[in-house]
Design a protein around this motif. Structure first.
Motif, PDB file in Angstrom:
ATOM      1  N   TYR A   1      -2.835  11.740 -14.423  1.00 44.76           N
ATOM      2  CA  TYR A   1      -2.948  10.785 -13.315  1.00 44.76           C
ATOM      3  C   TYR A   1      -3.547   9.466 -13.786  1.00 44.76           C
ATOM      4  O   TYR A   1      -4.324   9.437 -14.745  1.00 44.76           O
ATOM      5  CB  TYR A   1      -3.863  11.350 -12.223  1.00 44.76           C
ATOM      6  N   ASP A   2      -3.218   8.377 -13.062  1.00 42.04           N
ATOM      7  CA  ASP A   2      -3.871   7.100 -13.323  1.00 42.04           C
ATOM      8  C   ASP A   2      -5.138   7.021 -12.467  1.00 42.04           C
ATOM      9  O   ASP A   2      -5.478   7.962 -11.749  1.00 42.04           O
ATOM     10  CB  ASP A   2      -2.923   5.918 -13.072  1.00 42.04           C
TER      11      ASP A   2
ATOM     12  N   GLU B   1      -5.713   5.588  -9.793  1.00 40.13           N
ATOM     13  CA  GLU B   1      -5.476   5.587  -8.353  1.00 40.13           C
ATOM     14  C   GLU B   1      -4.859   6.899  -7.875  1.00 40.13           C
ATOM     15  O   GLU B   1      -4.405   6.999  -6.742  1.00 40.13           O
ATOM     16  CB  GLU B   1      -4.585   4.401  -7.977  1.00 40.13           C
TER      17      GLU B   1
ATOM     18  N   ARG C   1      -2.121   8.478  -9.037  1.00 41.86           N
ATOM     19  CA  ARG C   1      -0.661   8.602  -9.167  1.00 41.86           C
ATOM     20  C   ARG C   1      -0.325   9.311 -10.481  1.00 41.86           C
ATOM     21  O   ARG C   1      -0.963   9.073 -11.498  1.00 41.86           O
ATOM     22  CB  ARG C   1      -0.006   7.229  -9.142  1.00 41.86           C
TER      23      ARG C   1
END
Length: 80
Positions: free
Chosen positions: A62-63, A65, A67
């Motif tokens: 995941y990043d 944020e 996502r």
């Protein structure tokens, strides 16, 4: 996707299922799913290989944020 936990090196389902929509261009790090040759693929290249074959376990990256940015084959786990 089925959420898993590890028990003694094996992937065990937790009973939680998530619906995730990924872009065909999502990067995937593979080794066993690509015939034992480590490398990077796009999800669209991998889908047909996985269809109807053995079960594979992937880790979602995941990043900041939340996502999904990429997938990594979890070759250290066995799928039950």
């Amino acid at each position: 996707m089925k959420q898993l936990r590890t028990e003694r090196g094996a992937a065990v389902p937790t009973g939680v299922v998530h619906e995730v929509t990924l872009l065909p261009q999502t990067p995937v790090e593979v080794e066993q799913a690509a015939g034992g040759k480590p490398g990077d693929m796009r999800l669209e290249e991998l889908v047909d290989r996985l269809r109807g074959g053995p079960r594979w376990v992937f880790v979602l990256d995941y990043d900041g944020e939340g996502r999904v940015q990429s997938l990594r084959e979890a070759s250290w786990l066995t799928a039950g």
